[in-house]
Design a protein around this motif. Structure first.
Motif, PDB file in Angstrom:
ATOM      1  N   UNK A  25     -19.153  40.495  17.442  1.00 31.86           N
ATOM      2  CA  UNK A  25     -17.832  40.845  17.976  1.00 31.86           C
ATOM      3  C   UNK A  25     -17.518  39.996  19.203  1.00 31.86           C
ATOM      4  N   UNK A  26     -16.245  39.688  19.370  1.00 31.24           N
ATOM      5  CA  UNK A  26     -15.820  38.922  20.524  1.00 31.24           C
ATOM      6  C   UNK A  26     -16.036  37.426  20.387  1.00 31.24           C
ATOM      7  N   UNK A  27     -16.322  36.957  19.181  1.00 35.62           N
ATOM      8  CA  UNK A  27     -16.519  35.524  18.959  1.00 35.62           C
ATOM      9  C   UNK A  27     -15.402  34.964  18.096  1.00 35.62           C
ATOM     10  N   UNK A  28     -15.158  33.670  18.253  1.00 32.89           N
ATOM     11  CA  UNK A  28     -14.161  32.960  17.451  1.00 32.89           C
ATOM     12  C   UNK A  28     -14.849  31.779  16.781  1.00 32.89           C
ATOM     13  N   UNK A  69      -7.384  34.558  12.214  1.00 36.05           N
ATOM     14  CA  UNK A  69      -6.285  34.423  13.165  1.00 36.05           C
ATOM     15  C   UNK A  69      -5.848  32.969  13.235  1.00 36.05           C
ATOM     16  N   UNK A  70      -4.639  32.739  13.757  1.00 40.69           N
ATOM     17  CA  UNK A  70      -4.254  31.354  14.018  1.00 40.69           C
ATOM     18  C   UNK A  70      -4.993  30.902  15.278  1.00 40.69           C
ATOM     19  N   UNK A  71      -5.185  29.606  15.413  1.00 45.23           N
ATOM     20  CA  UNK A  71      -6.015  29.072  16.494  1.00 45.23           C
ATOM     21  C   UNK A  71      -5.500  29.461  17.875  1.00 45.23           C
ATOM     22  N   UNK A  72      -4.205  29.305  18.108  1.00 43.16           N
ATOM     23  CA  UNK A  72      -3.660  29.599  19.443  1.00 43.16           C
ATOM     24  C   UNK A  72      -3.895  31.052  19.834  1.00 43.16           C
ATOM     25  N   UNK A  73      -3.620  31.967  18.926  1.00 47.87           N
ATOM     26  CA  UNK A  73      -3.835  33.393  19.219  1.00 47.87           C
ATOM     27  C   UNK A  73      -5.311  33.695  19.411  1.00 47.87           C
ATOM     28  N   UNK A  74      -6.134  33.097  18.567  1.00 49.25           N
ATOM     29  CA  UNK A  74      -7.573  33.325  18.674  1.00 49.25           C
ATOM     30  C   UNK A  74      -8.133  32.866  19.999  1.00 49.25           C
ATOM     31  N   UNK A  75      -7.741  31.680  20.442  1.00 49.58           N
ATOM     32  CA  UNK A  75      -8.223  31.162  21.730  1.00 49.58           C
ATOM     33  C   UNK A  75      -7.692  32.019  22.877  1.00 49.58           C
ATOM     34  N   UNK A  76      -6.415  32.369  22.822  1.00 53.09           N
ATOM     35  CA  UNK A  76      -5.839  33.209  23.886  1.00 53.09           C
ATOM     36  C   UNK A  76      -6.558  34.550  23.970  1.00 53.09           C
ATOM     37  N   UNK A  77      -6.810  35.170  22.819  1.00 55.64           N
ATOM     38  CA  UNK A  77      -7.504  36.460  22.812  1.00 55.64           C
ATOM     39  C   UNK A  77      -8.962  36.321  23.259  1.00 55.64           C
ATOM     40  N   UNK A  78      -9.600  35.213  22.907  1.00 55.75           N
ATOM     41  CA  UNK A  78     -10.978  34.973  23.330  1.00 55.75           C
ATOM     42  C   UNK A  78     -11.056  34.833  24.845  1.00 55.75           C
ATOM     43  N   UNK A  88     -12.003  34.325  13.079  1.00 57.77           N
ATOM     44  CA  UNK A  88     -12.147  32.952  12.597  1.00 57.77           C
ATOM     45  C   UNK A  88     -10.766  32.328  12.494  1.00 57.77           C
ATOM     46  N   UNK A  89     -10.705  31.024  12.763  1.00 59.34           N
ATOM     47  CA  UNK A  89      -9.466  30.260  12.642  1.00 59.34           C
ATOM     48  C   UNK A  89      -9.730  29.075  11.727  1.00 59.34           C
ATOM     49  N   UNK A  90      -8.750  28.755  10.881  1.00 58.75           N
ATOM     50  CA  UNK A  90      -8.833  27.623   9.971  1.00 58.75           C
ATOM     51  C   UNK A  90      -7.956  26.508  10.544  1.00 58.75           C
ATOM     52  N   UNK A  91      -8.526  25.311  10.680  1.00 61.92           N
ATOM     53  CA  UNK A  91      -7.766  24.176  11.197  1.00 61.92           C
ATOM     54  C   UNK A  91      -7.978  22.953  10.314  1.00 61.92           C
ATOM     55  N   UNK A  92      -6.976  22.081  10.328  1.00 64.00           N
ATOM     56  CA  UNK A  92      -7.030  20.796   9.628  1.00 64.00           C
ATOM     57  C   UNK A  92      -6.850  19.720  10.676  1.00 64.00           C
ATOM     58  N   UNK A  93      -7.729  18.709  10.668  1.00 64.62           N
ATOM     59  CA  UNK A  93      -7.739  17.745  11.763  1.00 64.62           C
ATOM     60  C   UNK A  93      -6.791  16.571  11.601  1.00 64.62           C
ATOM     61  N   UNK A 113      -3.646  32.307   8.021  1.00 64.35           N
ATOM     62  CA  UNK A 113      -2.969  31.378   8.931  1.00 64.35           C
ATOM     63  C   UNK A 113      -3.840  30.142   9.153  1.00 64.35           C
ATOM     64  N   UNK A 114      -3.207  29.027   9.415  1.00 68.23           N
ATOM     65  CA  UNK A 114      -3.957  27.786   9.678  1.00 68.23           C
ATOM     66  C   UNK A 114      -3.182  26.939  10.677  1.00 68.23           C
ATOM     67  N   UNK A 115      -3.917  26.083  11.360  1.00 69.13           N
ATOM     68  CA  UNK A 115      -3.335  25.144  12.314  1.00 69.13           C
ATOM     69  C   UNK A 115      -3.587  23.742  11.796  1.00 69.13           C
TER      70      UNK A 115
END
Length: 126
Positions: A25-28, A69-78, A88-93, A113-115
């Motif tokens: 818990x509490x990890x992204x 979660x989307x990356x921005x929300x996940x980082x903000x909440x973390x 977890x957040x899914x991103x494409x580079x 959601x994905x970034x």
């Protein structure tokens, strides 16, 4: 062992870990993808997954019980200490065409959601 093979093995182990054990818990966890292709490519140096494999991985991610979660929300909440469950957040580079052509349908159907990070210097280039 080649660097790309090592990276693939690490990613596969990380994804397998989401099914076999629950992250704390509490990890992204950020799952980064480079390219999604119609078919599997068995060429050395490829950093892609097929659309079918991507679909299976998204199903496994959802079945793991983590909050996607989307990356921005996940980082903000973390940062704010608001992640009560594993996330977890899914991103494409890069924003290659495979994100639109193959991943978008999977993401929409599964409501994941994905970034996408778009390399702007390639816009308008052949």
């Amino acid at each position: 062992m080649g660097a790309m093979l090592h990276v693939r093995q690490c990613v596969n182990r990380a994804l397998a870990g989401t099914v076999n054990r629950r992250p704390s818990p509490g990890t992204l966890t950020v799952l980064m993808y480079h390219a999604i292709t119609a078919d599997r490519l068995d060429e050395p140096g490829q950093m892609s997954v097929s659309a079918d494999t991507f679909d299976q991985q998204m199903a496994e991610l959802q079945a793991s019980g983590v909050t996607v979660v989307d990356l921005a929300s996940g980082v903000a909440d973390l940062v704010a200490g608001r992640l009560q469950t594993p996330a977890a957040a899914v991103v494409f580079d890069d924003g290659f065409v495979g994100v639109h052509a193959h991943a978008a349908e999977v993401l929409a159907r599964r409501r994941v959601p994905a970034t996408v990070f778009v390399t702007t210097s390639w816009i308008g280039q052949p």
